[in-house]
Scaffold this motif. Structure first.
Motif, PDB file in Angstrom:
ATOM      1  N   ASN A 232     -56.360  79.682   2.464  1.00 37.22           N
ATOM      2  CA  ASN A 232     -56.774  79.397   3.808  1.00 37.22           C
ATOM      3  C   ASN A 232     -55.958  78.613   4.503  1.00 37.22           C
ATOM      4  O   ASN A 232     -56.218  78.467   5.648  1.00 37.22           O
ATOM      5  N   HIS A 233     -54.740  78.494   3.963  1.00 33.51           N
ATOM      6  CA  HIS A 233     -53.777  77.427   4.437  1.00 33.51           C
ATOM      7  C   HIS A 233     -52.879  78.344   5.576  1.00 33.51           C
ATOM      8  O   HIS A 233     -52.499  79.629   5.430  1.00 33.51           O
ATOM      9  N   PRO A 234     -53.101  77.937   6.992  1.00 31.61           N
ATOM     10  CA  PRO A 234     -52.450  78.586   8.013  1.00 31.61           C
ATOM     11  C   PRO A 234     -50.972  78.936   7.815  1.00 31.61           C
ATOM     12  O   PRO A 234     -50.409  79.877   8.334  1.00 31.61           O
ATOM     13  N   GLY A 235     -50.236  77.965   7.016  1.00 30.82           N
ATOM     14  CA  GLY A 235     -48.874  78.181   6.708  1.00 30.82           C
ATOM     15  C   GLY A 235     -48.296  79.313   5.738  1.00 30.82           C
ATOM     16  O   GLY A 235     -47.076  79.682   5.842  1.00 30.82           O
ATOM     17  N   ILE A 236     -49.105  80.128   5.179  1.00 34.16           N
ATOM     18  CA  ILE A 236     -48.767  81.145   4.468  1.00 34.16           C
ATOM     19  C   ILE A 236     -48.866  82.602   5.082  1.00 34.16           C
ATOM     20  O   ILE A 236     -49.557  82.426   6.293  1.00 34.16           O
ATOM     21  N   ASP A 237     -47.902  83.370   4.808  1.00 34.32           N
ATOM     22  CA  ASP A 237     -47.861  84.620   5.425  1.00 34.32           C
ATOM     23  C   ASP A 237     -48.471  85.627   4.614  1.00 34.32           C
ATOM     24  O   ASP A 237     -48.512  86.832   5.042  1.00 34.32           O
ATOM     25  N   LYS A 238     -48.364  85.450   3.370  1.00 34.09           N
ATOM     26  CA  LYS A 238     -48.885  86.526   2.654  1.00 34.09           C
ATOM     27  C   LYS A 238     -49.590  86.147   1.186  1.00 34.09           C
ATOM     28  O   LYS A 238     -49.560  84.954   0.609  1.00 34.09           O
ATOM     29  N   VAL A 239     -50.860  86.683   0.983  1.00 37.71           N
ATOM     30  CA  VAL A 239     -51.570  86.463  -0.240  1.00 37.71           C
ATOM     31  C   VAL A 239     -51.366  87.555  -1.208  1.00 37.71           C
ATOM     32  O   VAL A 239     -51.406  88.638  -1.200  1.00 37.71           O
ATOM     33  N   ALA A 240     -50.934  87.054  -2.305  1.00 34.61           N
ATOM     34  CA  ALA A 240     -50.855  88.034  -3.680  1.00 34.61           C
ATOM     35  C   ALA A 240     -52.099  87.554  -4.851  1.00 34.61           C
ATOM     36  O   ALA A 240     -51.909  86.187  -5.037  1.00 34.61           O
ATOM     37  N   ILE A 255     -59.260  86.113   4.958  1.00 34.17           N
ATOM     38  CA  ILE A 255     -58.006  86.392   5.808  1.00 34.17           C
ATOM     39  C   ILE A 255     -58.063  87.109   6.900  1.00 34.17           C
ATOM     40  O   ILE A 255     -57.030  87.470   7.822  1.00 34.17           O
ATOM     41  N   ALA A 256     -59.318  87.721   7.244  1.00 32.63           N
ATOM     42  CA  ALA A 256     -59.642  88.758   8.200  1.00 32.63           C
ATOM     43  C   ALA A 256     -59.386  87.991   9.633  1.00 32.63           C
ATOM     44  O   ALA A 256     -59.620  86.897   9.849  1.00 32.63           O
ATOM     45  N   GLY A 257     -58.323  88.652  10.530  1.00 36.45           N
ATOM     46  CA  GLY A 257     -58.228  88.125  11.817  1.00 36.45           C
ATOM     47  C   GLY A 257     -57.098  87.536  11.821  1.00 36.45           C
ATOM     48  O   GLY A 257     -56.515  86.775  12.886  1.00 36.45           O
ATOM     49  N   SER A 258     -56.607  87.022  10.649  1.00 38.03           N
ATOM     50  CA  SER A 258     -55.432  85.952  10.552  1.00 38.03           C
ATOM     51  C   SER A 258     -53.923  87.219  10.499  1.00 38.03           C
ATOM     52  O   SER A 258     -54.062  88.280  10.579  1.00 38.03           O
ATOM     53  N   HIS A 259     -53.013  86.525  10.439  1.00 37.50           N
ATOM     54  CA  HIS A 259     -51.617  87.227  10.424  1.00 37.50           C
ATOM     55  C   HIS A 259     -51.406  87.327   9.082  1.00 37.50           C
ATOM     56  O   HIS A 259     -50.305  88.175   8.545  1.00 37.50           O
TER      57      HIS A 259
ATOM     58  N   LEU B 241     -63.209  94.694  11.750  1.00 35.87           N
ATOM     59  CA  LEU B 241     -62.777  95.785  10.811  1.00 35.87           C
ATOM     60  C   LEU B 241     -62.335  95.119   9.756  1.00 35.87           C
ATOM     61  O   LEU B 241     -62.722  95.756   8.473  1.00 35.87           O
ATOM     62  N   GLN B 242     -61.583  94.132   9.599  1.00 28.54           N
ATOM     63  CA  GLN B 242     -60.918  93.226   8.263  1.00 28.54           C
ATOM     64  C   GLN B 242     -61.968  92.851   7.395  1.00 28.54           C
ATOM     65  O   GLN B 242     -62.088  92.892   6.378  1.00 28.54           O
ATOM     66  N   GLU B 243     -63.071  91.987   8.349  1.00 29.23           N
ATOM     67  CA  GLU B 243     -64.154  91.267   7.480  1.00 29.23           C
ATOM     68  C   GLU B 243     -65.007  92.471   6.909  1.00 29.23           C
ATOM     69  O   GLU B 243     -65.189  92.302   5.513  1.00 29.23           O
ATOM     70  N   GLY B 244     -65.295  93.594   7.607  1.00 24.61           N
ATOM     71  CA  GLY B 244     -66.232  94.413   7.052  1.00 24.61           C
ATOM     72  C   GLY B 244     -65.823  95.172   6.022  1.00 24.61           C
ATOM     73  O   GLY B 244     -66.282  95.740   4.985  1.00 24.61           O
ATOM     74  N   SER B 245     -64.235  95.458   6.000  1.00 26.98           N
ATOM     75  CA  SER B 245     -63.705  96.360   5.113  1.00 26.98           C
ATOM     76  C   SER B 245     -63.564  95.660   3.842  1.00 26.98           C
ATOM     77  O   SER B 245     -63.518  96.298   2.646  1.00 26.98           O
ATOM     78  N   ALA B 246     -63.929  94.405   3.560  1.00 25.33           N
ATOM     79  CA  ALA B 246     -63.862  93.768   2.290  1.00 25.33           C
ATOM     80  C   ALA B 246     -64.944  93.885   1.470  1.00 25.33           C
ATOM     81  O   ALA B 246     -65.068  93.943   0.281  1.00 25.33           O
TER      82      ALA B 246
END
Lengths: 486, 294
Positions: A232-240, A255-259, B241-246
């Motif tokens: 949930n940290h806003p400073g990361i760009d990628k979650v693996a 992470i929906a809706g984030s970059h 879309l991203q939330e529901g897709s989970a």
């Protein structure tokens, strides 16, 4: 009547313990943050134990939100100031150094892995550690060749990757995560599993010794709350993430809706399919390796056996025989086949399924092996007459438990194999080439082993279909999750 | 004698047929002067679910077709579309697009189909690999379709947006359910007539008209959709879309700020984003020592 093996005292093995005397496990480990080991901001720690003896091995720092924030900032700073501006060939050279240092210290890594996680020393020695080194070696070479991986497309690194790994292959999963991320020019914050932090911290020592710029790799020990703070940290760009499907879904949702972009390597319930023309003795070895490798703590474990009716009795008889010869016990013994269950918690989960499987109507079969008094142990287990709707067929148990079903036609086998929400891996055993390709094509799984099982290689992409997650690790395909396309 | 026009009834395209929405609802499309151009179906959740069911049924058969055959069908789509250019330009005109831009959009749509027709039997070769594993195994990775893909077409290009998104999806052996542009939906149904006469098997392409606000959550949460491709810049829609897709780990692809007219908005990456990678291992027999030569 087939010849029966006599499993009495002629089969006693002398103990062959690996020595742990030379392995230095510190009494305390800090977080590896910005190139230095340091205590958690809160001062909190937790203990890590040997699941085979329940003895305390070490105490490690417990990273909280403040530490996560500091690590992400260190990684961002390293990305901006050192790692991204560095010539790609030099990034590669650092990765080559790490690979070599793991090889040099391989025995120490293997012993630490087995002490902390309970897996047989022959597996950590021959599989986990060599593969981890090979993974760094493979991706090291990609660092200055990315334009050949993505011809006609300009790529840039993503930035800071937050990586969360499970307890079943602690060092290997760290290598799978860190190597491609760094090769593509990213910096990382890695959270090892709560139950198995030691080899990741030893890897931190290697990274320090290799002279990587501060902050390029940060390793934060902790539990699920540490992982959540990282995701949930806003400073990361990628979650693996590698772990359970349930947590993978939470991550995708959060992470929906984030970059942020994600790759998820999640659970599995692989079918290992034995056709009536298969080389049965080899197939039996494949079934054993498929489900009992690493105590069945393997996301791609062949946890469902689908065997064609005509050979079912023979295969099951051979399996039962083979079960009698499996050596369950001290993971440090070089002859041990099945080591300790990773934690009390996981043992409880597995035992829950053993009970459930019987309640559902499947017949349990376990060998008569003795188990050590201390530690967490589970006998290798077969469930006969399982059916598709049983929870032991549908759900990932993550232990040495094989659910056995029979089928009549190839089409039926494919339908049964595909009929779970998962799609990570599958196995096929048949002598007929055209049949192999019919099956490999129609099985909805990311990795298919034909006449073999549980093979891994840094050049070979690994990852799932459906609810086993998305993205690939390994090979050329494993680079894509760590780059942005302009 | 003047011919009295027969206005077309714009219906949905599901499973190769043109049903009205089961909900019986419609919305009217108006021209700049406020006159009604057409009444379109306002598709419902049930229409969407029916579409997913037929798309699922059609998927394995479509993927099993020879790549060459898929290629010819895509090309046939381009031929049929080219034959309808005048009609489509006129429809775009009705929806407020200038003749010059309309002509450009229709031509680009035809060209895009030709472009992707040629990819059907090639993307496997540029993305597949033979992997040099260290053990004695033959190991290779190939792309495979994800399955059923939900497509939310961009609003600004009623025809080109739809074509640009679905073509790479079906090239790769997927089937799809498309929610057409909300403000410019007419061409999508005319395009459905093209698809219906182009040897595309029923159920491979399904097209709905209706409202984003109503249907986006259903695209997001349907448990038998494998992937979502979205073009646009509506942040709340993306989040839904991203939330529901989970729920079932759909692969969500978001395309923002793409210039669909430009040829940079096409490429194998659009095919591969709706492909899984399958890796197969098989042992290689080792009998002779490696120094021996046959």
């Amino acid at each position: 009547m087939e010849h029966k093996l006599n499993y009495n005292d002629l089969w006693a093995y002398a103990p062959a313990p690996e020595d742990s005397g030379h392995v230095n496990i510190r009494d305390r480990y800090g977080l590896f943050l910005n190139g230095r080991f340091q205590d958690a901001d809160s001062g909190k720690t937790f203990e890590t134990h040997n699941p085979a003896t329940e003895v305390r091995l070490s105490e490690v720092a417990f990273a909280g939100e403040t530490d996560v924030d500091a690590a992400v900032k260190a990684a961002r700073n390293a990305f901006d100031k050192s790692w991204n501006p560095m010539p790609p060939a030099d990034r590669g050279k650092y990765l080559f150094r790490i690979a070599r240092m793991i090889q040099e210290r391989s025995r120490e890594f293997a012993v630490a892995e087995t002490l902390d996680g309970g897996k047989p020393i022959k597996e950590s020695r021959d599989i986990d550690i060599p593969l981890a080194a090979a993974h760094f070696f493979y991706y090291a070479g990609w660092a200055d060749k990315l334009e050949h991986a993505f011809p006609t497309r300009a790529v840039t690194p993503m930035g800071v990757a937050g990586q969360i790994i499970p307890w079943n292959f602690p060092l290997l999963m760290a290598a799978w995560k860190i190597a491609p991320a760094l090769a593509c020019g990213n910096t990382v914050v890695l959270k090892p599993a709560e139950a198995t932090p030691l080899t990741a911290l030893k890897l931190a020592e290697v990274i320090q010794d290799a002279g990587l710029p501060d902050g390029v790799v940060n390793i934060l020990t902790g539990d699920g709350s540490t992982g959540a703070a990282l995701v949930n940290h806003p400073g990361i760009d990628k979650v693996a993430f590698t772990g359970s499907t349930a947590v993978g879904k939470l991550i995708q949702n959060s992470i929906a809706g984030s970059h942020k972009k994600a790759t998820l390597e999640l659970g599995g319930k692989a079918a290992n399919i034995i056709l009536d023309d298969a080389p049965l003795n080899q197939a039996v070895e494949g079934i054993i390796n498929g489900i009992f490798f690493n105590q069945g703590h393997v996301c791609c474990a062949g946890s469902r056996l689908l065997v064609q009716e005509g050979v079912a009795d023979e295969v099951i008889a051979k399996l039962k025989d083979r079960l009698e010869t499996l050596r369950v016990g001290d993971p440090m013994d070089k002859n041990t086949d099945i080591g300790a269950i990773n934690s009390r918690e996981q043992l409880n989960t597995i035992e829950g399924y053993l009970k459930l499987g019987q309640e559902e109507g499947a017949q349990i079969h376990q060998p008569e092996c003795s188990l050590p008094e201390k530690g967490y142990w589970c006998r290798p287990t077969l469930f006969l007459n399982a059916t598709q709707s049983h929870r032991i067929v549908q759900e990932e148990i993550f232990g040495p438990v094989l659910a056995i079903q029979t089928f009549r036609s190839v089409d039926e086998a494919i339908e049964m194999a595909n009929n779970t929400p998962y799609g990570l891996s599958a196995g096929i055993w048949t002598d007929k080439g055209s049949r192999i390709f019919n099956l490999t094509r129609r099985l909805r799984a990311g990795v298919v082993w034909a006449n073999t099982y549980n093979q891994f290689d840094p050049t070979s992409p690994f990852g799932g279909y459906k609810e086993s997650g998305f993205g690939r690790e390994g090979g050329l395909h494993g680079l894509e999750p760590y780059v942005n396309f302009d | 004698m003047a011919h009295l026009d027969i206005p077309k009834t714009y219906k949905l395209f599901i499973g190769g047929q043109f049903p009205r929405t089961e909900s019986g609802r419609s919305f009217s499309l108006e021209n700049a002067e406020g006159g009604t151009i057409a009444n379109l179906c306002q598709a419902s959740r049930k229409d969407f679910r029916n579409s997913v069911a037929v798309a699922r049924k059609a998927q394995a058969g479509w993927a099993d077709r020879a790549a060459f055959n898929r290629s010819q069908i895509l090309y046939r789509l381009a031929e049929m579309l080219d034959g309808r250019r005048a009609q489509l330009v006129e429809e775009l005109n009705f929806q407020g697009i200038s003749s010059v831009d309309a002509e450009k959009e229709v031509c680009a749509s035809v060209d895009r189909l030709v472009y992707y027709a040629g990819w059907c039997d090639k993307y496997q070769q540029v993305s597949g690999t033979v992997n040099p594993v260290a053990s004695s195994h033959f190991n290779f990775s190939v792309p495979e379709p994800m399955g059923v893909v939900g497509i939310l077409a961009p609003d600004e290009f009623g025809l080109l947006g739809l074509v640009s998104l679905f073509a790479p999806v079906i090239v790769g052996g997927n089937t799809c359910v498309i929610l057409a542009s909300e403000s410019k939906p007419m061409c999508s149904i005319t395009f459905a007539e093209v698809a219906a006469t182009s040897d595309v098997p029923a159920g491979v392409i399904n097209i709905l008209t209706g409202f984003r606000e109503e249907l986006v959550p259903h695209f997001a949460t349907h448990m038998d959709v494998n992937s979502i491709v979205y073009a646009g810049d509506n942040d709340p829609d993306v989040k839904i879309l991203q939330e529901g897709s989970a729920l079932n780990l759909k692969r969500v692809r978001i395309h923002r700020g793409v210039d669909w007219i430009s040829s940079s908005s096409q490429g194998p990456q659009f095919i591969l984003e709706c492909q899984e990678t399958k890796t197969t291992w098989h042992p290689v027999e080792v009998i002779k020592p490696k120094t021996g030569g046959y």
